[in-house]
Design a protein around this motif. Structure first.
Motif, PDB file in Angstrom:
ATOM      1  N   PHE A  21       0.816  -1.201   0.000  1.00 18.79           N
ATOM      2  CA  PHE A  21       0.000   0.000   0.000  1.00 18.79           C
ATOM      3  C   PHE A  21       0.854   1.258   0.000  1.00 18.79           C
ATOM      4  CE2 PHE A  21      -2.034   3.508   2.228  1.00 18.79           C
ATOM      5  CZ  PHE A  21      -3.052   3.772   1.324  1.00 18.79           C
ATOM      6  N   PHE A  22       1.860   1.306   0.857  1.00 16.25           N
ATOM      7  CA  PHE A  22       2.656   2.533   0.935  1.00 16.25           C
ATOM      8  C   PHE A  22       3.553   2.721  -0.288  1.00 16.25           C
ATOM      9  CE2 PHE A  22       1.457   2.314   5.454  1.00 16.25           C
ATOM     10  CZ  PHE A  22       0.820   3.547   5.510  1.00 16.25           C
ATOM     11  N   SER A  23       3.861   1.653  -1.009  1.00 12.20           N
ATOM     12  CA  SER A  23       4.563   1.825  -2.289  1.00 12.20           C
ATOM     13  C   SER A  23       3.650   2.490  -3.306  1.00 12.20           C
ATOM     14  CB  SER A  23       5.034   0.475  -2.818  1.00 12.20           C
ATOM     15  OG  SER A  23       6.013  -0.066  -1.968  1.00 12.20           O
ATOM     16  N   ALA A  24       2.401   2.030  -3.380  1.00 16.46           N
ATOM     17  CA  ALA A  24       1.441   2.657  -4.298  1.00 16.46           C
ATOM     18  C   ALA A  24       1.159   4.094  -3.874  1.00 16.46           C
ATOM     19  CB  ALA A  24       0.144   1.848  -4.346  1.00 16.46           C
ATOM     20  N   TRP A  25       0.981   4.322  -2.583  1.00 15.23           N
ATOM     21  CA  TRP A  25       0.727   5.671  -2.084  1.00 15.23           C
ATOM     22  C   TRP A  25       1.933   6.571  -2.334  1.00 15.23           C
ATOM     23  CZ3 TRP A  25      -2.577   9.213  -1.032  1.00 15.23           C
ATOM     24  CH2 TRP A  25      -2.219  10.334  -0.271  1.00 15.23           C
ATOM     25  N   GLY A  26       3.139   6.045  -2.146  1.00 15.94           N
ATOM     26  CA  GLY A  26       4.354   6.829  -2.383  1.00 15.94           C
ATOM     27  C   GLY A  26       4.499   7.232  -3.836  1.00 15.94           C
ATOM     28  N   LEU A  27       4.172   6.310  -4.752  1.00 14.74           N
ATOM     29  CA  LEU A  27       4.240   6.648  -6.174  1.00 14.74           C
ATOM     30  C   LEU A  27       3.205   7.714  -6.511  1.00 14.74           C
ATOM     31  CD1 LEU A  27       5.351   6.187  -9.011  1.00 14.74           C
ATOM     32  CD2 LEU A  27       3.679   4.343  -9.265  1.00 14.74           C
ATOM     33  N   PHE A  28       1.983   7.529  -6.050  1.00 13.86           N
ATOM     34  CA  PHE A  28       0.914   8.487  -6.334  1.00 13.86           C
ATOM     35  C   PHE A  28       1.217   9.848  -5.710  1.00 13.86           C
ATOM     36  CE2 PHE A  28      -3.238  10.367  -5.118  1.00 13.86           C
ATOM     37  CZ  PHE A  28      -3.719  10.605  -6.389  1.00 13.86           C
ATOM     38  N   GLY A  29       1.519   9.857  -4.439  1.00 14.49           N
ATOM     39  CA  GLY A  29       1.794  11.120  -3.752  1.00 14.49           C
ATOM     40  C   GLY A  29       3.066  11.782  -4.235  1.00 14.49           C
ATOM     41  N   GLY A  30       4.085  10.994  -4.549  1.00 12.26           N
ATOM     42  CA  GLY A  30       5.350  11.551  -5.003  1.00 12.26           C
ATOM     43  C   GLY A  30       5.238  12.234  -6.350  1.00 12.26           C
ATOM     44  N   VAL A  31       4.518  11.607  -7.262  1.00 12.78           N
ATOM     45  CA  VAL A  31       4.345  12.196  -8.594  1.00 12.78           C
ATOM     46  C   VAL A  31       3.582  13.511  -8.488  1.00 12.78           C
ATOM     47  CG1 VAL A  31       3.156  11.900 -10.793  1.00 12.78           C
ATOM     48  CG2 VAL A  31       4.519  10.049  -9.875  1.00 12.78           C
ATOM     49  N   LEU A  32       2.468  13.495  -7.775  1.00 11.57           N
ATOM     50  CA  LEU A  32       1.665  14.714  -7.683  1.00 11.57           C
ATOM     51  C   LEU A  32       2.356  15.792  -6.847  1.00 11.57           C
ATOM     52  CD1 LEU A  32      -1.920  13.257  -7.408  1.00 11.57           C
ATOM     53  CD2 LEU A  32      -0.809  14.244  -9.386  1.00 11.57           C
ATOM     54  N   SER A  33       3.099  15.394  -5.822  1.00 11.20           N
ATOM     55  CA  SER A  33       3.799  16.384  -4.998  1.00 11.20           C
ATOM     56  C   SER A  33       4.932  17.054  -5.758  1.00 11.20           C
ATOM     57  CB  SER A  33       4.376  15.726  -3.740  1.00 11.20           C
ATOM     58  OG  SER A  33       3.344  15.280  -2.907  1.00 11.20           O
ATOM     59  N   SER A  34       5.556  16.323  -6.678  1.00  8.30           N
ATOM     60  CA  SER A  34       6.646  16.933  -7.439  1.00  8.30           C
ATOM     61  C   SER A  34       6.126  17.929  -8.463  1.00  8.30           C
ATOM     62  CB  SER A  34       7.475  15.854  -8.132  1.00  8.30           C
ATOM     63  OG  SER A  34       6.716  15.232  -9.140  1.00  8.30           O
ATOM     64  N   VAL A  35       4.876  17.798  -8.854  1.00  7.67           N
ATOM     65  CA  VAL A  35       4.288  18.712  -9.832  1.00  7.67           C
ATOM     66  C   VAL A  35       3.641  19.909  -9.148  1.00  7.67           C
ATOM     67  CG1 VAL A  35       2.521  18.893 -11.627  1.00  7.67           C
ATOM     68  CG2 VAL A  35       3.958  16.874 -11.509  1.00  7.67           C
ATOM     69  N   SER A  36       3.046  19.694  -7.987  1.00  8.12           N
ATOM     70  CA  SER A  36       2.288  20.758  -7.321  1.00  8.12           C
ATOM     71  C   SER A  36       2.666  20.869  -5.852  1.00  8.12           C
ATOM     72  CB  SER A  36       0.788  20.471  -7.439  1.00  8.12           C
ATOM     73  OG  SER A  36       0.049  21.340  -6.637  1.00  8.12           O
ATOM     74  N   ARG A  37       3.099  22.037  -5.448  1.00  5.79           N
ATOM     75  CA  ARG A  37       3.439  22.292  -4.049  1.00  5.79           C
ATOM     76  C   ARG A  37       2.179  22.223  -3.170  1.00  5.79           C
ATOM     77  NH1 ARG A  37       7.551  22.327  -1.267  1.00  5.79           N
ATOM     78  NH2 ARG A  37       8.995  24.001  -1.558  1.00  5.79           N
ATOM     79  N   ASP A  38       1.026  22.620  -3.736  1.00  9.31           N
ATOM     80  CA  ASP A  38      -0.224  22.551  -2.979  1.00  9.31           C
ATOM     81  C   ASP A  38      -0.597  21.116  -2.650  1.00  9.31           C
ATOM     82  OD1 ASP A  38      -0.554  25.310  -2.964  1.00  9.31           O
ATOM     83  OD2 ASP A  38      -1.699  25.303  -4.841  1.00  9.31           O
ATOM     84  N   PHE A  39      -0.361  20.200  -3.586  1.00  7.01           N
ATOM     85  CA  PHE A  39      -0.659  18.802  -3.303  1.00  7.01           C
ATOM     86  C   PHE A  39       0.244  18.271  -2.205  1.00  7.01           C
ATOM     87  CE2 PHE A  39      -0.557  14.229  -3.876  1.00  7.01           C
ATOM     88  CZ  PHE A  39      -1.916  13.955  -3.885  1.00  7.01           C
ATOM     89  N   TYR A  40       1.474  18.727  -2.165  1.00  4.15           N
ATOM     90  CA  TYR A  40       2.397  18.325  -1.096  1.00  4.15           C
ATOM     91  C   TYR A  40       1.819  18.706   0.266  1.00  4.15           C
ATOM     92  CZ  TYR A  40       6.497  18.378   1.910  1.00  4.15           C
ATOM     93  OH  TYR A  40       7.366  18.190   2.950  1.00  4.15           O
ATOM     94  N   ASN A  41       1.281  19.916   0.383  1.00  5.05           N
ATOM     95  CA  ASN A  41       0.668  20.343   1.642  1.00  5.05           C
ATOM     96  C   ASN A  41      -0.584  19.525   1.954  1.00  5.05           C
ATOM     97  OD1 ASN A  41       2.605  22.308   2.173  1.00  5.05           O
ATOM     98  ND2 ASN A  41       1.548  23.788   0.887  1.00  5.05           N
ATOM     99  N   LEU A  42      -1.349  19.173   0.924  1.00  3.31           N
ATOM    100  CA  LEU A  42      -2.522  18.334   1.117  1.00  3.31           C
ATOM    101  C   LEU A  42      -2.118  16.951   1.620  1.00  3.31           C
ATOM    102  CD1 LEU A  42      -5.596  17.920   0.800  1.00  3.31           C
ATOM    103  CD2 LEU A  42      -5.111  17.159  -1.544  1.00  3.31           C
ATOM    104  N   VAL A  43      -1.045  16.401   1.076  1.00  2.00           N
ATOM    105  CA  VAL A  43      -0.563  15.084   1.501  1.00  2.00           C
ATOM    106  C   VAL A  43      -0.185  15.109   2.978  1.00  2.00           C
ATOM    107  CG1 VAL A  43       1.346  13.440   1.255  1.00  2.00           C
ATOM    108  CG2 VAL A  43       0.159  14.284  -0.762  1.00  2.00           C
ATOM    109  N   LYS A  44       0.510  16.144   3.393  1.00  2.58           N
ATOM    110  CA  LYS A  44       0.876  16.248   4.814  1.00  2.58           C
ATOM    111  C   LYS A  44      -0.362  16.259   5.689  1.00  2.58           C
ATOM    112  CE  LYS A  44       3.475  19.873   4.989  1.00  2.58           C
ATOM    113  NZ  LYS A  44       4.441  20.921   5.274  1.00  2.58           N
ATOM    114  N   SER A  45      -1.386  16.990   5.285  1.00  2.00           N
ATOM    115  CA  SER A  45      -2.624  17.047   6.064  1.00  2.00           C
ATOM    116  C   SER A  45      -3.348  15.709   6.053  1.00  2.00           C
ATOM    117  CB  SER A  45      -3.552  18.127   5.506  1.00  2.00           C
ATOM    118  OG  SER A  45      -2.931  19.382   5.570  1.00  2.00           O
TER     119      SER A  45
END
Length: 130
Positions: A21-45
């Motif tokens: 699960f965390f490999s899939a989540w890491g790929l999904f979150g990592g890709v979107l976080s590298s494109v958008s700083r706002d998504f990075y903040n959403l991931v932290k929340s």
């Protein structure tokens, strides 16, 4: 003061589910976080919210409200935490919790599909620092 039991044999199974699960989540979150700083903040929340709603500090299976318990049982972290709790404390095998395994499989499949889709769509937009 407690001796290991046969139920401890399922710990590697839950470790494997956690890795998947965390490999899939890491790929999904990592890709979107590298494109958008706002998504990075959403991931932290979201990670903070998932922690508090995961049942780490309480047993989610003992919640009286069926609606709340059903929603919590779709949280993969809750399912993994309950698995460890079942192995160490409740002495329940993972195949006795078919609903939780089904929920995990559904969420994992959706997360994996989203991760692969997001990576395929956004790999050209990911900044490459050299």
């Amino acid at each position: 003061g407690h001796m290991p039991t046969i139920y401890y044999l399922q710990i590697p199974f839950y470790m494997f589910l956690m890795f998947l699960f965390f490999s899939a989540w890491g790929l999904f979150g990592g890709v979107l976080s590298s494109v958008s700083r706002d998504f990075y903040n959403l991931v932290k929340s979201l990670v903070t919210a998932l922690f508090w709603m995961s049942g780490i500090l309480y047993d989610a299976t003992k919640i009286n409200s069926h609606a709340i318990r059903s929603v919590l049982m779709f949280n993969p972290v809750t399912i993994i935490v309950n698995g460890y709790r079942d192995a160490f404390i409740n002495q329940v095998w993972f195949w006795e919790r078919t609903t939780e395994l089904r929920n995990f499989a559904i969420v994992f499949a959706v997360m994996t599909i989203l991760a692969v889709w997001a990576y395929g769509k956004l790999k050209k937009d990911i900044p490459d620092k050299k």
